[in-house]
Design an enzyme around this catalytic site. Structure first.
Site, PDB file in Angstrom:
ATOM      1  N   LEU B  14       0.674  -1.264  -0.144  1.00  0.00           N
ATOM      2  CA  LEU B  14      -0.062  -0.126   0.097  1.00  0.00           C
ATOM      3  C   LEU B  14       0.704   1.203  -0.061  1.00  0.00           C
ATOM      4  O   LEU B  14       0.838   2.138   0.817  1.00  0.00           O
ATOM      5  CB  LEU B  14      -1.132   0.049   1.216  1.00  0.00           C
ATOM      6  CG  LEU B  14      -2.175   0.830   1.070  1.00  0.00           C
ATOM      7  CD1 LEU B  14      -3.047   0.601  -0.239  1.00  0.00           C
ATOM      8  CD2 LEU B  14      -3.169   0.409   2.359  1.00  0.00           C
ATOM      9  N   HIS B  15       1.564   1.375  -1.074  1.00  0.00           N
ATOM     10  CA  HIS B  15       2.598   2.575  -1.265  1.00  0.00           C
ATOM     11  C   HIS B  15       2.309   3.049  -2.727  1.00  0.00           C
ATOM     12  O   HIS B  15       1.593   2.310  -3.450  1.00  0.00           O
ATOM     13  CB  HIS B  15       3.798   1.958  -1.164  1.00  0.00           C
ATOM     14  CG  HIS B  15       4.213   1.642   0.347  1.00  0.00           C
ATOM     15  ND1 HIS B  15       4.455   2.626   1.222  1.00  0.00           N
ATOM     16  CD2 HIS B  15       4.658   0.564   1.008  1.00  0.00           C
ATOM     17  CE1 HIS B  15       4.864   2.459   2.464  1.00  0.00           C
ATOM     18  NE2 HIS B  15       4.661   0.823   2.175  1.00  0.00           N
ATOM     19  N   ALA B  16       2.964   4.192  -3.140  1.00  0.00           N
ATOM     20  CA  ALA B  16       3.212   4.593  -4.376  1.00  0.00           C
ATOM     21  C   ALA B  16       1.805   4.591  -4.940  1.00  0.00           C
ATOM     22  O   ALA B  16       0.820   5.179  -4.345  1.00  0.00           O
ATOM     23  CB  ALA B  16       3.990   3.518  -5.176  1.00  0.00           C
ATOM     24  N   PRO B  18      -0.640   2.706  -5.827  1.00  0.00           N
ATOM     25  CA  PRO B  18      -2.038   1.972  -5.113  1.00  0.00           C
ATOM     26  C   PRO B  18      -2.242   2.760  -3.905  1.00  0.00           C
ATOM     27  O   PRO B  18      -3.509   2.915  -3.571  1.00  0.00           O
ATOM     28  CB  PRO B  18      -1.329   0.513  -4.580  1.00  0.00           C
ATOM     29  CG  PRO B  18      -0.281   0.280  -5.721  1.00  0.00           C
ATOM     30  CD  PRO B  18       0.367   1.543  -6.132  1.00  0.00           C
ATOM     31  N   ASP B  55       2.715   1.673   6.165  1.00  0.00           N
ATOM     32  CA  ASP B  55       3.646   0.638   5.656  1.00  0.00           C
ATOM     33  C   ASP B  55       3.023  -0.904   5.403  1.00  0.00           C
ATOM     34  O   ASP B  55       3.824  -1.859   6.011  1.00  0.00           O
ATOM     35  CB  ASP B  55       4.948   0.720   6.469  1.00  0.00           C
ATOM     36  CG  ASP B  55       6.164  -0.240   5.703  1.00  0.00           C
ATOM     37  OD1 ASP B  55       5.799  -0.048   4.427  1.00  0.00           O
ATOM     38  OD2 ASP B  55       6.986  -0.515   6.477  1.00  0.00           O
TER      39      ASP B  55
END
Lengths: 558, 87
Positions: B14-16, B18, B55
Site C-alpha cells: 500500500l505504497h506509491a 496503489p 507501511d
C-alpha cells in the site's frame, strides 16, 4: 574559484549570463510559543498555506502534463492531507505559531515515513519539499525552486526535478548547470528539448555566487566564471549563428551531397504534434504510447486507443509507434503485479511483459491497424526490449496477424546488437534506443548520476554496437534509425549517419540544429568522422576526433 | 461498523500508486473510513501520509472499516484496489 569548472556537456551550444542558483534551504521557524493569542486566525493561516501549496503543485502538474502530472498530483494530496491538517491544528492549539506548527507536523509524518522502509526515501524528500514551500509562505520568504528573474540567466542547481522546471520560462533560461545528473537526466532531456546548452555532473557549480557572469559551453562541458570581453564576444557570435541556423531550418534531412537522412520527432502523444510539425519533422520516429496505459486501473479500450493513434497518424506522412513499454518500475494498474524483481531494468519489461499478458499487445496492435485504415500514412510498429530472433519473429507474426505490414524492433539490448543479422532477417526495420543500449552495455543504471560518464552516447563501445546493428540492417536492405537522445546531438547525428544509420528521431526542438549539421557535411565526411570516433578510447576522445572531421560544425556554432 | 480484512496483493504494497488510488477512493466517500494493520491502531484512510506510514506491504493483511450508508460498497471498492482480482 578556479578558472574553469568542468562537468559533462549534455546539450550542445554556448551561452553566457548571470548565475541564478536554485534557492537553498528555507529556514526552520523558531521553536517556542507564539506571542499573540488568536489560535483561530493562526489555524486558518496555516491551512490556507497548505492548500495553496497543494493548488500550486496541482497547477504545475497540469501545465507539465504526462508523468509529471501524476507525480505532482500525489504531492498535492500530501499538502492537503487531513491527517496532517489535524496535527497542525493540534499544535497551534497547544500554542505554537503557524509556521512552527506546520514544520513540526510535517516532521511527525516524516519520522513515521522514514521508518517505513524502502519505498519511502523519495517520499521523505517530497515531504521536505512540500514542508518548505508551506513554511516559506508562512514566513514570507522566497519559495524553494526556480528563481524569479527579469533578465535571462544561467540556472545553477544541485539537480532539477520535473516540479522545478514545469513552470520554467524558456525565454529566461540561457543554460543549465547542475551538480548531479547524467546525460539522460531530466535536466539533459529538457535542455535538448529547449535547445539550450547544459552541463551536468559539474561538482563545484554550487559554489558559483548568484549574479556571477559565466560562460557555459555545453559541448566541452566547461563553465568559465567571469569571462573576458573577448570570450563573451565569441559566445555572442555563436549565439547569433545558432539563431540563424534555427531560422533557416526547413526541408528534409540530407547530407551536403544529397544522401537522405529523414529527420523525425519523438512524441509522447497528440499534445506533441504541433511542436513536431513546427520544427519541420518529416514524420514521427518514436511515438511512445505509455501515457495511454500508465496510472489507470482498467486497460484503455481499443476504441479509445484507436482515436488517439488516429490523431497522430493523420498529422504525419510516416509514424513509428512503439508498443507499450511497461515493467516492474512502471507497473500497470490493470495487470496483476509482477513478481518481485530486485532489478526491474533486467526484468519482465517491454516486449517481455506480453509473454504473460499477450492480450494487451494484440489489443494495441488491432487498435493501431484500425487507426490507420483509410489514411495515407506509412505506419510502422516496433517493440521495445527485444532480445533475439525468436522474440523478433513472434512480434512480427503478431503484427502481421493484426494486419500491420511494417513491423520492427528496437535494438537496446547488447545481445540484439551483437546478433543484429539474425534479427534483421525477421524484422522490417530497426530503431536503436541508445539510452537503454548504453545502460545495458555499460552495466550502469541511467538514474545514477555517479555513473553519468557511462551514459555518454559518444562512448566508443556504444558506437561499435550501433555500427554492428546498422551494418547488419544495411546488409539485409533494412532501415535502421536512432530514436535515443543521441540523435539530438548535431555532431553525433553526423557520426551516426556515417555509421550507417538511416534516420534520426529526437525531441522536436533539436531538429533544426541536426538538420544544419548534416547539410554542412558530405556522407564521406560523416563516415570519416565515425571511423575517427571509433578509433578513440573514450567518449571525450571520440567527440574531439569526430569534430576534427566535421569542419562545418564550428562556423554554425554547433 | 462494517469491516473487511484483505491481504495486500499489489506488488509495492500500500505504497506509491496503489496508495494514492486507495486514498483518492476513500476521499470520494463522505463516510469515515479507517485502515489498520493487525494489532495496530487504525488510521484515517483519507490521509495519504497516514496510509503510507502504515507501511502495509505485499502479502500483509489490512483491516478496512467504514461506518454509515453504503459502507459495504465503499469497502468493496477499497478492498478491490489492493487485491489481485481487480488489479
Amino acid at each position: 574559484m578556479p578558472d574553469v569548472l568542468r562537468g559533462t556537456g549534455v546539450s550542445p551550444g554556448v551561452a553566457a549570463g548571470p548565475v541564478r542558483t536554485m534557492s537553498g534551504a528555507v529556514p526552520e521557524p523558531p521553536a517556542g510559543r507564539r506571542s499573540a493569542g488568536d489560535a483561530a486566525a493562526e489555524r486558518a493561516r496555516a491551512l490556507a498555506a497548505l492548500d495553496s501549496v497543494g493548488a500550486d503543485l496541482e497547477e504545475r502538474g497540469a501545465r507539465a502534463g504526462g508523468e509529471a502530472r501524476e507525480v505532482l498530483a500525489a504531492q498535492a494530496m500530501m499538502a492537503r492531507d487531513p491527517g496532517l491538517a489535524g496535527v497542525v491544528t493540534d499544535r497551534i492549539d497547544e500554542g505554537l505559531s503557524a509556521p512552527r506548527a506546520v514544520y513540526e507536523a510535517f516532521n511527525t509524518f516524516r519520522a513515521a515515513l522514514a521508518r517505513a522502509g524502502e519505498y519511502m526515501a523519495a517520499r521523505v524528500a517530497d515531504l521536505d519539499d512540500i514542508r518548505d514551500r508551506a513554511v516559506a509562505i508562512l514566513l514570507g520568504v522566497a519559495a524553494p525552486g526556480v528563481p524569479d528573474s527579469d533578465e535571462p540567466f544561467v540556472l545553477v542547481a544541485r539537480d532539477l526535478a520535473p516540479a522545478d522546471t514545469a513552470l520554467l520560462d524558456p525565454a529566461k533560461v540561457l543554460a543549465f548547470v547542475t551538480r548531479d545528473g547524467g546525460p539522460t537526466s531530466h535536466t539533459a532531456i529538457l535542455a535538448r528539448a529547449m535547445g539550450v546548452p547544459a552541463i551536468v555532473a559539474c561538482g563545484d557549480c554550487m559554489d558559483l555566487g548568484d549574479g556571477t557572469m559565466v560562460l557555459v559551453d555545453g559541448t566541452s562541458g566547461e563553465v568559465r566564471p567571469d569571462p573576458t570581453e573577448q570570450e563573451l564576444a565569441a559566445a555572442q557570435a555563436e549565439a547569433e549563428a545558432r539563431a540563424a541556423v534555427l531560422g533557416a531550418g526547413t526541408g528534409p534531412g540530407a547530407t551536403a551531397d544529397g544522401h537522405r537522412v529523414p529527420l523525425l520527432a519523438n512524441i509522447g502523444g497528440p499534445k506533441d504534434i504541433e511542436a513536431a510539425l513546427s520544427c519541420g519533422a518529416e514524420g514521427v520516429g518514436l511515438f511512445r504510447t505509455e501515457f495511454l496505459f500508465l496510472g489507470r486501473t482498467t486497460a484503455p479500450s481499443e476504441e479509445e486507443q484507436e482515436s488517439v493513434y488516429r490523431a497522430v497518424l493523420e498529422a504525419f506522412p510516416s509514424v513509428v509507434v512503439r508498443t507499450l513499454d511497461a515493467g516492474a518500475d512502471k507497473p500497470l494498474g490493470f495487470l496483476p503485479p509482477p513478481d518481485d524483481e530486485p532489478n526491474p531494468a533486467l526484468g519482465e519489461r517491454g516486449l517481455r511483459l506480453f509473454h504473460s499478458h499477450p492480450g494487451v499487445l494484440t489489443g494495441q496492435l488491432r487498435a493501431l491497424a484500425r487507426a490507420a485504415e483509410g489514411l495515407d500514412v506509412r505506419l510502422q510498429v516496433m517493440a521495445p526490449m527485444v532480445t533475439d530472433a525468436e522474440e523478433t519473429r513472434s512480434f512480427v507474426a503478431a503484427c502481421r496477424a493484426a494486419g500491420l505490414s511494417r513491423a520492427g524492433v528496437m535494438i537496446e539490448i547488447p545481445a540484439a546488437a551483437l546478433r543484429a543479422g539474425d534479427l534483421a532477417a525477421e524484422a522490417d526495420f530497426f530503431s536503436l534506443g541508445t539510452n537503454d543500449l548504453a545502460q545495458y552495455a555499460f552495466a550502469a543504471d541511467r538514474q545514477i548520476s555517479g555513473l553519468a560518464r557511462f551514459q555518454d552516447p559518444w562512448q566508443p563501445a556504444l558506437l561499435d554496437l550501433v555500427a554492428l546493428a546498422a551494418g547488419a540492417a544495411g546488409a539485409a536492405g533494412k532501415d535502421c534509425g536512432v530514436c535515443g537522445e543521441a540523435a539530438a546531438d548535431p555532431a553525433l547525428g553526423c557520426v551516426l549517419t556515417g555509421l550507417g544509420v538511416t534516420s534520426l528521431s529526437m525531441s522536436a526542438r533539436a531538429l533544426p540544429r541536426v538538420r544544419a549539421a548534416l547539410a554542412a557535411h558530405t556522407l564521406d565526411q560523416c563516415r570519416k568522422a565515425a571511423e575517427a570516433a571509433r578509433r578513440a578510447t573514450d567518449a571525450d576522445g571520440a567527440r574531439t576526433a569526430a569534430r576534427a572531421e566535421l569542419p562545418g560544425l564550428d562556423p554554425l556554432g554547433l | 461498523m462494517a469491516e473487511r480484512r484483505v491481504r495486500v496483493e499489489t506488488k509495492v504494497g500500500l505504497h506509491a500508486r496503489p496508495a494514492a488510488l486507495f486514498v483518492q477512493a476513500a476521499t470520494r466517500t463522505p463516510l469515515d473510513v479507517t485502515v489498520a494493520k493487525q494489532g495496530k491502531d487504525p488510521v484515517n484512510a483519507k490521509s495519504i501520509l497516514s496510509v503510507l506510514a502504515l507501511d502495509a506491504q505485499n502479502g500483509e493483511e489490512i483491516v478496512i472499516r467504514a461506518e454509515g450508508d453504503g459502507a459495504d460498497a465503499v469497502l468493496e471498492e477499497l478492498a478491490g484496489l489492493v487485491t489481485e482480482s481487480s488489479a
